[in-house]
Scaffold this active site. Structure first.
Site, PDB file in Angstrom:
ATOM      1  CG  ASN A 176       2.375 -10.935   2.762  1.00 19.21           C
ATOM      2  OD1 ASN A 176       3.147 -10.304   2.196  1.00 19.21           O
ATOM      3  ND2 ASN A 176       1.112 -10.627   2.500  1.00 19.21           N
ATOM      4  CB  CYS A 196      -1.160  -8.106   3.819  1.00 14.36           C
ATOM      5  SG  CYS A 196      -2.104  -6.972   2.669  1.00 14.36           S
ATOM      6  CE  LYS A 241      -0.164 -11.750  -0.539  1.00 16.26           C
ATOM      7  NZ  LYS A 241       0.116 -10.515  -0.955  1.00 16.26           N
ATOM      8  CD  GLU A 255      -3.125  -0.950   2.190  1.00 15.22           C
ATOM      9  OE1 GLU A 255      -3.234   0.259   2.638  1.00 15.22           O
ATOM     10  OE2 GLU A 255      -3.777  -1.897   2.389  1.00 15.22           O
ATOM     11  CG  LEU A 313      16.429  -6.057   8.822  1.00 20.22           C
ATOM     12  CD1 LEU A 313      17.892  -6.187   8.567  1.00 20.22           C
ATOM     13  CD2 LEU A 313      15.996  -6.974   9.956  1.00 20.22           C
TER      14      LEU A 313
END
Ligand code: UGA
Length: 435
Positions: A208, A260, A204, A155, A250
């Site tokens: 994540n 998400c 996917k 986003e 980091l």
């Protein structure tokens, strides 16, 4: 190509305008008629850098249109992208109801061969399930192929990622559908990984979950840095220079949020349980994050035994900068804790949405930083908005009831706070007590 995208949410909208920009004819189908009207009038329904101009461009070129009429849109298209929501259920499983509902609807209108592409984040095995559902609904097997094509958009940087991303992942079965997807994505000049659908679906979640783990890992290191007098930025810098690790993701803080990471980590744990593969590492990443996001409240309670009737200013409400999205934002968890303990809350966010004002009508919302600090005892910086780096510390010292900052995103300098006798806490870069 003639493309139909179902769902004008975040992923659907970015996918639609990006393919339209590349010269395809795109129809984006959205149930919500207000969204359809707004988008046809070139008013974006989400904030995303560059989206407003691109939308105008595509509408002017008649490369895109928005409608709530599914049937004709499906019939006209060669490729149908499913980009509907797949939220978490209370038990952590992925709620696939919108995807299934969508497949049931489009089944009625598949009049010739079409490639059906799943863009939503779905559990491993979904491609197969969707295929069986289409067959069960009477769609001839020769009339479709189902592709898994997860997105990796951030986003705030979604358009950039769509055009210049690191990779495109295509899970396919037939050569015919592989060729069509190759034609569609080739102009983007991004490496394409062709694989089987199960692998694509798992990539996917893996991506994540790994990034979330990286954040929780550095956050635990940051917490230790505070205790032993080490500097987390220097630790992260040295760590990131090792090419095997990379310096990205980091950045310590009060944890990850958004639509998400929280959903997909829990989703992967739930998939793992189904296959007897307990994801201990991901479980730990989630539990570290759950604690990390309310660290500012722990610090407050160390400073004051009781925060009842104290006024706390939250700077930043969105889950990160560059977006108006508050989903799973750490700020929401901090608000809940503060309200439970009887504190009163001031808030400023450059993108504050009506959504949060409806959820928390009792918060005092301000449209600038300075006003939000008056009569307040403590600032908690929740989001990494660039403008927070320029907070006027002299104003803080002179105008707040108490000059006390908990910097959940390490936006300010400990030395500058020290010079002004401001009590300042960072995440992994030490703290100083004012007087
Ligand atoms: C994330 C992934 O980065 C995208 O690749 C993926 O496509 C997307 O989820 C998705 O699955 O749709 P996004 O949620 O937009 O994208 O946001 P990120 O920029 O990844 O940040 C997520 C959270 O992690 C934010 O709360 C951010 O503040 C936090 N974060 C990020 C850190 O605390 N430290 C970091 O070093 C990086």
């Amino acid at each position: 190509m003639n493309i139909c995208v179902i769902g004008a949410g975040y992923v659907g909208l970015i996918t639609s305008v990006s393919f339209a920009k590349m010269g395809n004819n795109v129809i984006c189908v959205e149930k919500n008629i207000e969204k359809v009207d707004s988008l046809n009038n070139a008013i974006p329904t989400i904030y995303e850098e560059g989206l407003d101009d691109l939308l105008i461009d595509c509408l002017e070129n008649k490369a895109i249109s928005f409608t709530n009429e599914l049937g004709d849109s499906v019939k006209k298209s060669d490729i149908i992208f499913i980009a509907v929501g797949t939220p978490s259920l209370d038990n952590g499983e992925v709620d696939m109801s919108q995807v299934y509902e969508c497949i049931n609807e489009i089944s009625k209108y598949i009049n010739r061969y079409k490639v059906i592409v799943n863009k939503s984040t779905v559990p491993v095995g979904s491609q197969n399930y969707v295929k069986n559902l289409l067959t069960k609904n009477g769609v001839p097997r020769d009339n479709f192929d189902v592709i898994s094509n997860p997105e990796f958009l951030r986003e705030g940087k979604a358009l950039y990622d769509f055009f210049y991303g690191d990779k495109i992942v295509i899970g396919y079965e037939s050569q015919k559908s592989k060729n069509i997807m190759n034609l569609l994505y080739k102009p983007f000049n991004i490496p394409i990984i062709f694989t089987n659908p199960e692998t694509a679906e798992l990539i996917k979640y893996t991506s994540n979950a790994f990034l979330s783990t990286k954040i929780s890992f550095i956050n635990e290191i940051a917490n230790l840095c505070n205790k032993v007098g080490a500097d987390v930025d220097t630790v992260a810098l040295a760590l990131g220079l090792d090419k095997r690790i990379s310096p990205e993701f980091l950045k310590p803080g009060i944890g990850y949020g958004g639509s998400c990471f929280p959903k997909d980590t829990i989703g992967l744990i739930s998939i793992g349980e189904k296959y007897d593969c307990p994801f201990e590492i991901v479980k730990s990443a989630v539990s570290v994050n759950n604690k990390q996001r309310i660290i500012p409240v722990d610090i407050l309670l160390e400073e004051y035994d009781d925060i009842k009737d104290k006024t706390i200013t939250l700077l930043g409400l969105t889950f990160k900068s560059g977006t108006d999205d508050i989903r799973e934002s750490p700020s929401l968890y901090i608000i809940e804790e503060l309200l439970k303990k009887g504190a009163s809350i001031n808030a400023y966010d450059p993108m504050v949405s009506d959504e949060i004002k409806e959820i928390y009508p009792n918060i005092n919302y301000f449209d600038n930083i300075k006003d939000s600090l008056l009569e307040s005892e403590c600032i908690i910086i929740c989001t990494d908005w660039e403008e927070f780096k320029g907070i006027d510390l002299d104003f803080v010292k002179d105008n707040m009831k108490e000059a006390f900052i908990i910097d959940g995103r390490n936006m300010l300098s400990l030395d500058e706070a020290k010079k002004r006798n401001i009590t300042y806490y960072s995440i992994g870069k030490g703290h100083t007590k004012g007087c």
